[in-house]
Design a protein around this motif. Structure first.
Motif, PDB file in Angstrom:
ATOM      1  N   THR A  41      45.977  35.510  43.313  1.00  0.00           N
ATOM      2  CA  THR A  41      47.435  35.379  43.282  1.00  0.00           C
ATOM      3  C   THR A  41      48.103  36.574  43.952  1.00  0.00           C
ATOM      4  OG1 THR A  41      47.312  34.183  41.189  1.00  0.00           O
ATOM      5  CG2 THR A  41      49.452  35.104  41.782  1.00  0.00           C
ATOM      6  N   THR A  42      49.094  36.298  44.779  1.00  0.00           N
ATOM      7  CA  THR A  42      49.944  37.365  45.331  1.00  0.00           C
ATOM      8  C   THR A  42      51.095  37.595  44.367  1.00  0.00           C
ATOM      9  OG1 THR A  42      49.368  36.827  47.618  1.00  0.00           O
ATOM     10  CG2 THR A  42      51.395  38.073  47.260  1.00  0.00           C
ATOM     11  N   ILE A  43      51.128  38.788  43.790  1.00  0.00           N
ATOM     12  CA  ILE A  43      52.161  39.108  42.798  1.00  0.00           C
ATOM     13  C   ILE A  43      53.466  39.488  43.485  1.00  0.00           C
ATOM     14  CG2 ILE A  43      52.777  40.593  40.860  1.00  0.00           C
ATOM     15  CD1 ILE A  43      49.802  41.031  40.382  1.00  0.00           C
ATOM     16  N   GLN A  60      42.252  43.525  37.721  1.00  0.00           N
ATOM     17  CA  GLN A  60      42.453  44.516  38.778  1.00  0.00           C
ATOM     18  C   GLN A  60      43.380  43.958  39.850  1.00  0.00           C
ATOM     19  OE1 GLN A  60      39.232  47.253  40.502  1.00  0.00           O
ATOM     20  NE2 GLN A  60      39.316  45.670  42.059  1.00  0.00           N
ATOM     21  N   VAL A  61      44.293  44.810  40.318  1.00  0.00           N
ATOM     22  CA  VAL A  61      45.250  44.448  41.359  1.00  0.00           C
ATOM     23  C   VAL A  61      45.109  45.417  42.524  1.00  0.00           C
ATOM     24  CG1 VAL A  61      47.706  44.231  41.952  1.00  0.00           C
ATOM     25  CG2 VAL A  61      46.879  43.454  39.715  1.00  0.00           C
ATOM     26  N   ARG A  62      45.105  44.882  43.729  1.00  0.00           N
ATOM     27  CA  ARG A  62      45.068  45.696  44.952  1.00  0.00           C
ATOM     28  C   ARG A  62      46.454  45.737  45.571  1.00  0.00           C
ATOM     29  NH1 ARG A  62      43.513  43.745  50.741  1.00  0.00           N
ATOM     30  NH2 ARG A  62      43.339  45.704  51.899  1.00  0.00           N
ATOM     31  N   ALA A 101      50.964  43.102  46.824  1.00  0.00           N
ATOM     32  CA  ALA A 101      50.101  43.284  45.657  1.00  0.00           C
ATOM     33  C   ALA A 101      49.418  41.963  45.335  1.00  0.00           C
ATOM     34  CB  ALA A 101      50.909  43.768  44.449  1.00  0.00           C
ATOM     35  N   THR A 102      48.080  41.959  45.305  1.00  0.00           N
ATOM     36  CA  THR A 102      47.330  40.742  45.027  1.00  0.00           C
ATOM     37  C   THR A 102      46.325  40.983  43.902  1.00  0.00           C
ATOM     38  OG1 THR A 102      45.656  41.257  46.711  1.00  0.00           O
ATOM     39  CG2 THR A 102      47.529  39.919  47.401  1.00  0.00           C
ATOM     40  N   VAL A 103      46.033  39.931  43.158  1.00  0.00           N
ATOM     41  CA  VAL A 103      45.088  40.012  42.043  1.00  0.00           C
ATOM     42  C   VAL A 103      43.667  39.850  42.571  1.00  0.00           C
ATOM     43  CG1 VAL A 103      44.366  38.974  39.860  1.00  0.00           C
ATOM     44  CG2 VAL A 103      46.802  39.106  40.440  1.00  0.00           C
ATOM     45  N   GLU A 104      42.841  40.872  42.370  1.00  0.00           N
ATOM     46  CA  GLU A 104      41.438  40.796  42.779  1.00  0.00           C
ATOM     47  C   GLU A 104      40.553  40.270  41.650  1.00  0.00           C
ATOM     48  OE1 GLU A 104      40.657  43.957  46.293  1.00  0.00           O
ATOM     49  OE2 GLU A 104      40.555  44.789  44.266  1.00  0.00           O
ATOM     50  N   GLN A 105      40.843  40.691  40.430  1.00  0.00           N
ATOM     51  CA  GLN A 105      40.144  40.188  39.245  1.00  0.00           C
ATOM     52  C   GLN A 105      41.203  39.689  38.270  1.00  0.00           C
ATOM     53  OE1 GLN A 105      37.675  43.352  37.699  1.00  0.00           O
ATOM     54  NE2 GLN A 105      36.828  43.830  39.704  1.00  0.00           N
ATOM     55  N   ALA A 106      40.979  38.496  37.707  1.00  0.00           N
ATOM     56  CA  ALA A 106      41.982  37.841  36.854  1.00  0.00           C
ATOM     57  C   ALA A 106      42.644  38.828  35.889  1.00  0.00           C
ATOM     58  CB  ALA A 106      41.344  36.699  36.086  1.00  0.00           C
ATOM     59  N   VAL A 107      43.958  38.770  35.829  1.00  0.00           N
ATOM     60  CA  VAL A 107      44.755  39.768  35.129  1.00  0.00           C
ATOM     61  C   VAL A 107      45.305  39.230  33.810  1.00  0.00           C
ATOM     62  CG1 VAL A 107      47.076  40.807  35.231  1.00  0.00           C
ATOM     63  CG2 VAL A 107      45.423  41.237  37.059  1.00  0.00           C
TER      64      VAL A 107
END
Length: 226
Positions: A41-43, A60-62, A101-107
């Protein structure tokens, strides 16, 4: 609003809730929601308005930016117990989000409306301390990225990147040349050229979609070049 179980989990995780008798704890319970966001997901995108502030309970978010040439570079990541400095800056300054900001591991995240965030800055010392400490830590991270991009050799940065991904030796890393380029802010062609040099020296073996690290010691030597 959080359930009692969710609030207890937050108290164990977040330092600004350490004083369970403080008004901030009740305010956090009342005004915070718990959100689940799937990987991929793109936050936020560049130019978005920051209407909420989130502290991660898991995942985790990048956060990265894309230059005019189309190259990406990772600014930082944030994980459990952490939040995003750019979101903080946007809310405090009422500016738009300047990156992606994108979700790399489910948040799993504690989410606070931006108006509540601003009220807490005025009302709660523990919240202000947390936010200012967050800003200081992330500023140091971004300065380290700037230092690497400006002053370190790219072969040393790629060697260090590969070493960080290793859990055993030899290690088969599921990473593409483009992913490395996006992480380090360079072009895929540069990454491919340097990896080919590593392969010629027996440090790695390159296959489609994978890189196998064969000689960790030699790779570490290359990562220490200036």
């Amino acid at each position: 609003m959080l359930t009692m179980a969710q609030l207890h989990d937050a108290i164990r995780l977040l330092p600004f809730l350490a004083d369970t008798n403080a008004p901030l704890v009740q305010a956090f319970s009342t005004h915070t929601t718990l959100a689940r966001i799937p990987a991929g997901t793109t936050i936020f995108e560049e130019g978005d308005v920051c209407s909420t502030f989130a502290v991660l309970a898991a995942g985790q978010v990048r956060v990265f930016t894309i230059g005019k040439t189309g190259r990406e570079i990772t600014l930082y990541r944030f994980e459990r117990g952490e939040s995003c400095i750019l979101t903080t800056s946007c809310i405090l300054s009422t500016q738009q989000f300047p990156a992606i900001a994108t979700v790399e591991q489910a948040v799993l995240a504690y989410v606070v409306p931006h108006t509540v965030f601003q009220d807490w800055m005025n009302e709660h010392q523990a919240w202000r301390t947390y936010i200012f400490a967050l800003l200081a830590r992330r500023l140091a991270t971004v300065m380290a990225v700037l230092d690497e991009v400006t002053f370190r050799r790219m072969d040393a940065r790629i060697a260090e990147f590969l070493l960080r991904q290793m859990t055993a030796e030899p290690a088969v890393l599921a990473v593409t040349h483009q992913q490395i380029a996006a992480e380090l802010g360079t072009s895929r062609e540069v990454v491919s050229r340097i990896l080919a040099d590593f392969a010629d020296h027996g440090m790695v073996q390159i296959a489609r979609g994978t890189i196998t690290v064969l000689d960790r010691a030699h790779l570490k030597q290359r990562s220490e070049r200036h």
